[in-house]
Design a protein around this motif. Structure first.
Motif, PDB file in Angstrom:
ATOM      1  N   PHE A   1       0.832  -1.196   0.000  1.00  8.98           N
ATOM      2  CA  PHE A   1       0.000   0.000   0.000  1.00  8.98           C
ATOM      3  C   PHE A   1       0.871   1.251   0.000  1.00  8.98           C
ATOM      4  O   PHE A   1       2.032   1.243   0.409  1.00  8.98           O
ATOM      5  CB  PHE A   1      -0.987   0.021   1.183  1.00  8.98           C
ATOM      6  CG  PHE A   1      -0.344   0.202   2.538  1.00  8.98           C
ATOM      7  CD1 PHE A   1      -0.166  -0.880   3.389  1.00  8.98           C
ATOM      8  CD2 PHE A   1       0.034   1.463   2.987  1.00  8.98           C
ATOM      9  CE1 PHE A   1       0.398  -0.719   4.636  1.00  8.98           C
ATOM     10  CE2 PHE A   1       0.597   1.632   4.243  1.00  8.98           C
ATOM     11  CZ  PHE A   1       0.786   0.538   5.064  1.00  8.98           C
ATOM     12  N   ASN A   2       0.269   2.325  -0.467  1.00  6.22           N
ATOM     13  CA  ASN A   2       0.909   3.644  -0.529  1.00  6.22           C
ATOM     14  C   ASN A   2      -0.224   4.649  -0.385  1.00  6.22           C
ATOM     15  O   ASN A   2      -0.944   4.926  -1.336  1.00  6.22           O
ATOM     16  CB  ASN A   2       1.654   3.824  -1.847  1.00  6.22           C
ATOM     17  CG  ASN A   2       2.422   5.142  -1.903  1.00  6.22           C
ATOM     18  OD1 ASN A   2       2.183   6.056  -1.123  1.00  6.22           O
ATOM     19  ND2 ASN A   2       3.347   5.237  -2.830  1.00  6.22           N
ATOM     20  N   TYR A   3      -0.409   5.169   0.821  1.00  4.42           N
ATOM     21  CA  TYR A   3      -1.545   6.028   1.113  1.00  4.42           C
ATOM     22  C   TYR A   3      -1.102   7.423   1.554  1.00  4.42           C
ATOM     23  O   TYR A   3       0.007   7.610   2.072  1.00  4.42           O
ATOM     24  CB  TYR A   3      -2.427   5.415   2.210  1.00  4.42           C
ATOM     25  CG  TYR A   3      -3.356   4.345   1.715  1.00  4.42           C
ATOM     26  CD1 TYR A   3      -3.001   3.004   1.793  1.00  4.42           C
ATOM     27  CD2 TYR A   3      -4.590   4.668   1.179  1.00  4.42           C
ATOM     28  CE1 TYR A   3      -3.844   2.015   1.347  1.00  4.42           C
ATOM     29  CE2 TYR A   3      -5.448   3.679   0.726  1.00  4.42           C
ATOM     30  CZ  TYR A   3      -5.067   2.353   0.817  1.00  4.42           C
ATOM     31  OH  TYR A   3      -5.912   1.372   0.363  1.00  4.42           O
ATOM     32  N   TRP A   4      -2.028   8.355   1.346  1.00  5.09           N
ATOM     33  CA  TRP A   4      -1.821   9.750   1.743  1.00  5.09           C
ATOM     34  C   TRP A   4      -2.903  10.167   2.719  1.00  5.09           C
ATOM     35  O   TRP A   4      -4.057   9.726   2.610  1.00  5.09           O
ATOM     36  CB  TRP A   4      -1.872  10.665   0.527  1.00  5.09           C
ATOM     37  CG  TRP A   4      -0.744  10.460  -0.424  1.00  5.09           C
ATOM     38  CD1 TRP A   4      -0.688   9.577  -1.472  1.00  5.09           C
ATOM     39  CD2 TRP A   4       0.507  11.145  -0.417  1.00  5.09           C
ATOM     40  NE1 TRP A   4       0.521   9.678  -2.098  1.00  5.09           N
ATOM     41  CE2 TRP A   4       1.272  10.626  -1.483  1.00  5.09           C
ATOM     42  CE3 TRP A   4       1.057  12.149   0.380  1.00  5.09           C
ATOM     43  CZ2 TRP A   4       2.562  11.087  -1.774  1.00  5.09           C
ATOM     44  CZ3 TRP A   4       2.332  12.597   0.101  1.00  5.09           C
ATOM     45  CH2 TRP A   4       3.075  12.067  -0.963  1.00  5.09           C
ATOM     46  N   GLY A   5      -2.534  11.055   3.635  1.00  5.54           N
ATOM     47  CA  GLY A   5      -3.519  11.682   4.483  1.00  5.54           C
ATOM     48  C   GLY A   5      -4.203  12.815   3.748  1.00  5.54           C
ATOM     49  O   GLY A   5      -3.858  13.139   2.608  1.00  5.54           O
ATOM     50  N   GLN A   6      -5.157  13.436   4.425  1.00  5.19           N
ATOM     51  CA  GLN A   6      -5.942  14.491   3.782  1.00  5.19           C
ATOM     52  C   GLN A   6      -5.210  15.826   3.777  1.00  5.19           C
ATOM     53  O   GLN A   6      -5.592  16.737   3.039  1.00  5.19           O
ATOM     54  CB  GLN A   6      -7.300  14.639   4.492  1.00  5.19           C
ATOM     55  CG  GLN A   6      -7.264  15.445   5.789  1.00  5.19           C
ATOM     56  CD  GLN A   6      -6.657  14.706   6.950  1.00  5.19           C
ATOM     57  OE1 GLN A   6      -6.313  13.530   6.853  1.00  5.19           O
ATOM     58  NE2 GLN A   6      -6.536  15.381   8.090  1.00  5.19           N
ATOM     59  N   GLY A   7      -4.171  15.939   4.566  1.00  6.00           N
ATOM     60  CA  GLY A   7      -3.389  17.176   4.618  1.00  6.00           C
ATOM     61  C   GLY A   7      -3.811  18.075   5.764  1.00  6.00           C
ATOM     62  O   GLY A   7      -4.973  18.082   6.170  1.00  6.00           O
ATOM     63  N   THR A   8      -2.857  18.824   6.270  1.00  3.52           N
ATOM     64  CA  THR A   8      -3.129  19.797   7.328  1.00  3.52           C
ATOM     65  C   THR A   8      -2.436  21.105   6.976  1.00  3.52           C
ATOM     66  O   THR A   8      -1.287  21.113   6.541  1.00  3.52           O
ATOM     67  CB  THR A   8      -2.676  19.272   8.705  1.00  3.52           C
ATOM     68  OG1 THR A   8      -3.054  20.192   9.727  1.00  3.52           O
ATOM     69  CG2 THR A   8      -1.171  19.040   8.775  1.00  3.52           C
ATOM     70  N   GLN A   9      -3.152  22.190   7.135  1.00  4.64           N
ATOM     71  CA  GLN A   9      -2.629  23.508   6.737  1.00  4.64           C
ATOM     72  C   GLN A   9      -1.682  24.058   7.809  1.00  4.64           C
ATOM     73  O   GLN A   9      -2.010  24.072   9.002  1.00  4.64           O
ATOM     74  CB  GLN A   9      -3.781  24.481   6.531  1.00  4.64           C
ATOM     75  CG  GLN A   9      -3.349  25.901   6.186  1.00  4.64           C
ATOM     76  CD  GLN A   9      -2.743  25.991   4.797  1.00  4.64           C
ATOM     77  OE1 GLN A   9      -3.262  25.450   3.831  1.00  4.64           O
ATOM     78  NE2 GLN A   9      -1.620  26.709   4.690  1.00  4.64           N
ATOM     79  N   VAL A  10      -0.546  24.500   7.355  1.00  3.27           N
ATOM     80  CA  VAL A  10       0.403  25.219   8.211  1.00  3.27           C
ATOM     81  C   VAL A  10       0.586  26.607   7.618  1.00  3.27           C
ATOM     82  O   VAL A  10       0.950  26.741   6.442  1.00  3.27           O
ATOM     83  CB  VAL A  10       1.758  24.488   8.292  1.00  3.27           C
ATOM     84  CG1 VAL A  10       2.792  25.349   9.008  1.00  3.27           C
ATOM     85  CG2 VAL A  10       1.598  23.149   8.998  1.00  3.27           C
ATOM     86  N   THR A  11       0.317  27.624   8.421  1.00  2.00           N
ATOM     87  CA  THR A  11       0.458  29.004   7.975  1.00  2.00           C
ATOM     88  C   THR A  11       1.393  29.733   8.920  1.00  2.00           C
ATOM     89  O   THR A  11       1.168  29.741  10.136  1.00  2.00           O
ATOM     90  CB  THR A  11      -0.900  29.712   7.933  1.00  2.00           C
ATOM     91  OG1 THR A  11      -1.790  28.994   7.073  1.00  2.00           O
ATOM     92  CG2 THR A  11      -0.746  31.138   7.410  1.00  2.00           C
ATOM     93  N   VAL A  12       2.439  30.321   8.356  1.00  2.00           N
ATOM     94  CA  VAL A  12       3.430  31.044   9.146  1.00  2.00           C
ATOM     95  C   VAL A  12       3.343  32.519   8.778  1.00  2.00           C
ATOM     96  O   VAL A  12       3.558  32.888   7.627  1.00  2.00           O
ATOM     97  CB  VAL A  12       4.845  30.503   8.895  1.00  2.00           C
ATOM     98  CG1 VAL A  12       5.845  31.213   9.814  1.00  2.00           C
ATOM     99  CG2 VAL A  12       4.897  28.999   9.100  1.00  2.00           C
ATOM    100  N   SER A  13       3.031  33.332   9.766  1.00  2.00           N
ATOM    101  CA  SER A  13       2.905  34.763   9.519  1.00  2.00           C
ATOM    102  C   SER A  13       4.227  35.463   9.818  1.00  2.00           C
ATOM    103  O   SER A  13       4.993  35.055  10.675  1.00  2.00           O
ATOM    104  CB  SER A  13       1.801  35.351  10.397  1.00  2.00           C
ATOM    105  OG  SER A  13       2.126  35.201  11.764  1.00  2.00           O
ATOM    106  N   SER A  14       4.450  36.546   9.098  1.00  2.00           N
ATOM    107  CA  SER A  14       5.712  37.280   9.271  1.00  2.00           C
ATOM    108  C   SER A  14       5.597  38.332  10.359  1.00  2.00           C
ATOM    109  O   SER A  14       4.540  38.606  10.874  1.00  2.00           O
ATOM    110  CB  SER A  14       6.106  37.938   7.958  1.00  2.00           C
ATOM    111  OG  SER A  14       5.075  38.780   7.520  1.00  2.00           O
TER     112      SER A  14
END
Length: 120
Positions: free
Chosen positions: A107-120
């Motif tokens: 098997f080779n599976y992916w998760g749904q993803g999680t957003q990472v936002t870095v503010s300046s």
């Protein structure tokens, strides 16, 4: 069937830290490699870091010294500790797992993803 569920993303200021987690579940016999990839708007998904079941790691050049990947084999979980975050680290981070099911199929599976936002 194998499921990957990520957690730990969010909004952080530059130079801050976040820790991502990804848990694999389902008909898993063994997991060989787990990893994190990211995709920023308008860009293709690319490697962040991978780790084998033996603990051998591989990092993208742009995260070396800042990010650390680790895993708990007993819990089928992979982590990504992200320190010294930069605005250019902003992306959707996705977990990947490769291995064998209890039916001895690959098997080779992916998760749904999680957003990472870095503010300046």
């Amino acid at each position: 069937q194998v499921q990957l569920v990520e957690s730990g993303g969010g909004l952080v200021q530059a130079r801050g830290s976040l820790r991502l987690s990804c848990v694999a579940s389902g008909s898993i016999r063994s997991i060989n490699a787990m990893g994190w990839y990211r995709q920023a708007p308008g860009e293709q998904r690319g490697l962040v870091a991978t780790i084998t079941s033996d603990g051998i790691t591989n990092y993208a050049e742009f995260v070396k010294g800042r990010f650390t990947i680790s895993r708990d084999n007993a819990k089928n979980t992979v982590f990504l500790q992200m320190n010294s975050l930069k605005p250019e680290d902003t992306a959707v981070y996705s977990c990947n797992a490769q291995g064998y099911t209890t039916y001895f199929t690959e098997f080779n599976y992916w998760g749904q993803g999680t957003q990472v936002t870095v503010s300046s």
